[in-house]
Design a protein around this motif. Structure first.
Motif, PDB file in Angstrom:
ATOM      1  N   PHE A   1       0.901  -1.082  -0.108  1.00  0.00           N
ATOM      2  CA  PHE A   1       0.047   0.065  -0.011  1.00  0.00           C
ATOM      3  C   PHE A   1       1.026   1.106   0.061  1.00  0.00           C
ATOM      4  O   PHE A   1       0.495   2.320  -0.768  1.00  0.00           O
ATOM      5  CB  PHE A   1      -1.006  -0.146   1.215  1.00  0.00           C
ATOM      6  CG  PHE A   1      -1.222   1.286   1.819  1.00  0.00           C
ATOM      7  CD1 PHE A   1      -1.993   2.405   0.919  1.00  0.00           C
ATOM      8  CD2 PHE A   1      -0.771   1.772   3.067  1.00  0.00           C
ATOM      9  CE1 PHE A   1      -2.320   3.789   1.430  1.00  0.00           C
ATOM     10  CE2 PHE A   1      -0.985   3.144   3.298  1.00  0.00           C
ATOM     11  CZ  PHE A   1      -1.633   4.054   2.448  1.00  0.00           C
ATOM     12  N   LEU A   2       1.639   1.268   0.790  1.00  0.00           N
ATOM     13  CA  LEU A   2       2.747   2.478   1.077  1.00  0.00           C
ATOM     14  C   LEU A   2       3.510   2.555  -0.374  1.00  0.00           C
ATOM     15  O   LEU A   2       3.853   3.830  -0.792  1.00  0.00           O
ATOM     16  CB  LEU A   2       3.712   2.098   2.161  1.00  0.00           C
ATOM     17  CG  LEU A   2       3.156   2.355   3.449  1.00  0.00           C
ATOM     18  CD1 LEU A   2       3.716   1.879   4.673  1.00  0.00           C
ATOM     19  CD2 LEU A   2       2.543   3.717   3.788  1.00  0.00           C
ATOM     20  N   GLU A   3       4.047   1.799  -0.967  1.00  0.00           N
ATOM     21  CA  GLU A   3       4.567   1.723  -2.150  1.00  0.00           C
ATOM     22  C   GLU A   3       3.581   2.531  -3.333  1.00  0.00           C
ATOM     23  O   GLU A   3       4.080   3.541  -4.029  1.00  0.00           O
ATOM     24  CB  GLU A   3       5.020   0.263  -2.721  1.00  0.00           C
ATOM     25  CG  GLU A   3       6.419  -0.204  -2.094  1.00  0.00           C
ATOM     26  CD  GLU A   3       7.482   0.674  -2.598  1.00  0.00           C
ATOM     27  OE1 GLU A   3       7.872   0.730  -3.630  1.00  0.00           O
ATOM     28  OE2 GLU A   3       7.992   1.116  -1.383  1.00  0.00           O
ATOM     29  N   GLY A   4       2.225   2.272  -3.101  1.00  0.00           N
ATOM     30  CA  GLY A   4       1.415   2.754  -4.091  1.00  0.00           C
ATOM     31  C   GLY A   4       1.413   4.408  -3.717  1.00  0.00           C
ATOM     32  O   GLY A   4       1.357   5.265  -4.852  1.00  0.00           O
ATOM     33  N   ALA A   5       1.241   4.898  -2.477  1.00  0.00           N
ATOM     34  CA  ALA A   5       1.192   6.203  -2.039  1.00  0.00           C
ATOM     35  C   ALA A   5       2.293   6.905  -2.297  1.00  0.00           C
ATOM     36  O   ALA A   5       2.422   8.239  -2.916  1.00  0.00           O
ATOM     37  CB  ALA A   5       0.862   6.312  -0.703  1.00  0.00           C
ATOM     38  N   LYS A   6       3.544   6.203  -2.325  1.00  0.00           N
ATOM     39  CA  LYS A   6       4.915   6.925  -2.600  1.00  0.00           C
ATOM     40  C   LYS A   6       4.955   7.054  -4.120  1.00  0.00           C
ATOM     41  O   LYS A   6       5.302   8.118  -4.383  1.00  0.00           O
ATOM     42  CB  LYS A   6       6.070   5.954  -1.992  1.00  0.00           C
ATOM     43  CG  LYS A   6       7.539   6.644  -2.317  1.00  0.00           C
ATOM     44  CD  LYS A   6       8.461   5.747  -1.648  1.00  0.00           C
ATOM     45  CE  LYS A   6       8.427   4.103  -2.449  1.00  0.00           C
ATOM     46  NZ  LYS A   6       9.887   3.407  -1.911  1.00  0.00           N
ATOM     47  N   ALA A   7       4.717   6.087  -4.890  1.00  0.00           N
ATOM     48  CA  ALA A   7       4.651   6.273  -6.281  1.00  0.00           C
ATOM     49  C   ALA A   7       3.871   7.427  -6.825  1.00  0.00           C
ATOM     50  O   ALA A   7       4.346   8.375  -7.671  1.00  0.00           O
ATOM     51  CB  ALA A   7       4.394   4.941  -7.207  1.00  0.00           C
ATOM     52  N   ALA A   8       2.678   7.667  -6.117  1.00  0.00           N
ATOM     53  CA  ALA A   8       1.845   8.601  -6.626  1.00  0.00           C
ATOM     54  C   ALA A   8       2.451  10.077  -6.192  1.00  0.00           C
ATOM     55  O   ALA A   8       2.176  11.009  -7.302  1.00  0.00           O
ATOM     56  CB  ALA A   8       0.365   8.545  -5.841  1.00  0.00           C
ATOM     57  N   LEU A   9       3.114  10.180  -5.233  1.00  0.00           N
ATOM     58  CA  LEU A   9       3.704  11.454  -4.973  1.00  0.00           C
ATOM     59  C   LEU A   9       4.885  11.823  -5.757  1.00  0.00           C
ATOM     60  O   LEU A   9       5.210  12.738  -6.051  1.00  0.00           O
ATOM     61  CB  LEU A   9       4.167  11.233  -3.404  1.00  0.00           C
ATOM     62  CG  LEU A   9       4.902  12.531  -2.687  1.00  0.00           C
ATOM     63  CD1 LEU A   9       4.369  14.085  -3.189  1.00  0.00           C
ATOM     64  CD2 LEU A   9       5.043  12.354  -1.404  1.00  0.00           C
ATOM     65  N   GLN A  10       5.891  10.659  -6.078  1.00  0.00           N
ATOM     66  CA  GLN A  10       7.060  10.980  -6.858  1.00  0.00           C
ATOM     67  C   GLN A  10       6.721  11.036  -8.172  1.00  0.00           C
ATOM     68  O   GLN A  10       7.629  11.317  -9.056  1.00  0.00           O
ATOM     69  CB  GLN A  10       7.933   9.960  -6.718  1.00  0.00           C
ATOM     70  CG  GLN A  10       8.315   9.699  -5.032  1.00  0.00           C
ATOM     71  CD  GLN A  10       9.485   8.298  -4.897  1.00  0.00           C
ATOM     72  OE1 GLN A  10       9.367   7.561  -5.408  1.00  0.00           O
ATOM     73  NE2 GLN A  10      10.235   8.990  -3.965  1.00  0.00           N
ATOM     74  N   ALA A  11       5.434  10.968  -8.719  1.00  0.00           N
ATOM     75  CA  ALA A  11       5.268  10.829 -10.319  1.00  0.00           C
ATOM     76  C   ALA A  11       5.124  12.489 -10.548  1.00  0.00           C
ATOM     77  O   ALA A  11       5.092  12.343 -11.680  1.00  0.00           O
ATOM     78  CB  ALA A  11       3.840  10.281 -10.601  1.00  0.00           C
TER      79      ALA A  11
END
Length: 339
Positions: free
Chosen positions: A165-175
């Motif tokens: 889950f946290l990987e998904g949130a992180k990827a959204a921010l870094q995109a």
């Protein structure tokens, strides 16, 4: 004026092998420390939260009563008040801020409690979400000092599902193009808004949305109003590097990841001698009750007490669910009254 104090840790060596130079720990206290120094409670902060967002559980007549107890809220590293990417000088600023574990946080808090206040034994440690992770660490690392714990909606180790889950949130921010590998010159606001929207599907349960509780219980005019006003608003003004630093801490949360237990999770849980009430929420998508059931089975003096709720993870959030808050407050009161 700041409503908190700073404990200066000096050069603080972290588990990752790097030194946090001139490290500082921000904290706030409520109540008065007794002459015998035997009425102290530690109540750590949660992911992205600061001490002000813990205060809803404290007050006269509540279980965490400042007329009776001395309550210490230490701010987690990375939350913008204690040493964080946003307030650490170069060369360790921004994305170069070193990786900090929950173990590091609790070692620093232990120094605050023992060196600054001279406290040898606590009454209780409690906390929500990442505050719960720190609560488990306190009890495992300092079993002689912690007689009672009540971690709510959190776990002693980040599960693989939680990590994803946290990987998904992180990827959204870094995109967000403005992210610039962490060297942004203005906040990556699109990424921060996307981060909040990822969170929106996880922080509250399916039943919460089915009941349209965002409208009936939280006063929003529509689902989009809720997504923007609550979830985007929750993260929009947070510093992106701070969020990612604390996210790393969350993903690597594990009470056995240290030289004492060397990865033996069952042994780390078994070292907790405190009387413990573990309080997951029945509909928590981050920390499902079965994770806490596994932990309780390995702890010598633990009770699993599931809060039956449709509020999901936010059953323990900043004052969002009055019924669940009463259940939590009653459990804290019971635990504090126990021998």
């Amino acid at each position: 004026m700041a409503d908190y104090e700073i404990f200066v840790l000096g050069d603080f060596v972290l588990q990752c092998g790097k030194t946090l130079r001139a490290a500082k720990l921000a904290f706030k206290t409520f109540g008065t420390l007794s002459p015998a120094k035997d009425n102290a409670i530690v109540y750590p902060t949660w992911y992205s939260g600061q001490h002000t967002e813990n205060e809803w559980l404290i007050g006269p007549g509540k279980a965490l009563d400042p007329d009776k107890y001395f309550i210490i809220i230490p701010n987690m590293f990375g939350n913008g008040l204690s040493s964080s990417p946003s307030n650490t000088p170069a060369p360790w600023n921004g994305p170069r801020f070193p990786n900090v574990t929950a173990y590091d946080n609790v070692r620093a808090q232990h120094r605050l409690v023992t060196e600054h206040f001279g406290i040898e034994k606590l009454v209780l440690v409690t906390g929500w979400s990442m505050g719960a992770l720190q609560t488990y660490h306190w009890a495992s690392m300092y079993p002689d000092m912690v007689p009672r714990i009540l971690p709510f909606q959190g776990s002693a180790k980040c599960s693989r599902h939680n990590y994803v889950f946290l990987e998904g949130a992180k990827a959204a921010l870094q995109a967000d193009a403005a992210w610039a590998e962490g060297w942004y010159t203005s906040p990556p606001t699109r990424g921060l808004r996307a981060f909040g929207r990822v969170y929106a599907g996880w922080g509250l349960s399916q039943t919460f949305y089915r009941l349209e509780a965002d409208l009936t219980h939280m006063g929003y005019a529509s689902l989009e109003d809720f997504l923007i006003g609550f979830w985007e608003g929750l993260f929009y003004e947070r510093d992106a590097n701070n969020l990612l630093a604390m996210l790393w801490t969350w993903q690597h949360g594990d009470i056995s990841a240290n030289d004492t237990f060397k990865g033996d999770f069952k042994a780390a849980l078994g070292a907790i001698r405190a009387r413990a009430i573990l309080m997951p929420a029945s509909t928590d998508l981050y920390f499902p009750p079965e994770d806490n059931a596994i932990e309780a089975a390995a702890m010598p003096n633990a009770e699993l007490r599931v809060i039956d709720t449709w509020w999901g993870h936010f059953a323990g959030g900043p004052g969002t669910s009055p019924d669940d808050i009463k259940v939590l407050d009653d459990a804290l009161r019971e635990l504090l009254a126990s021998g």
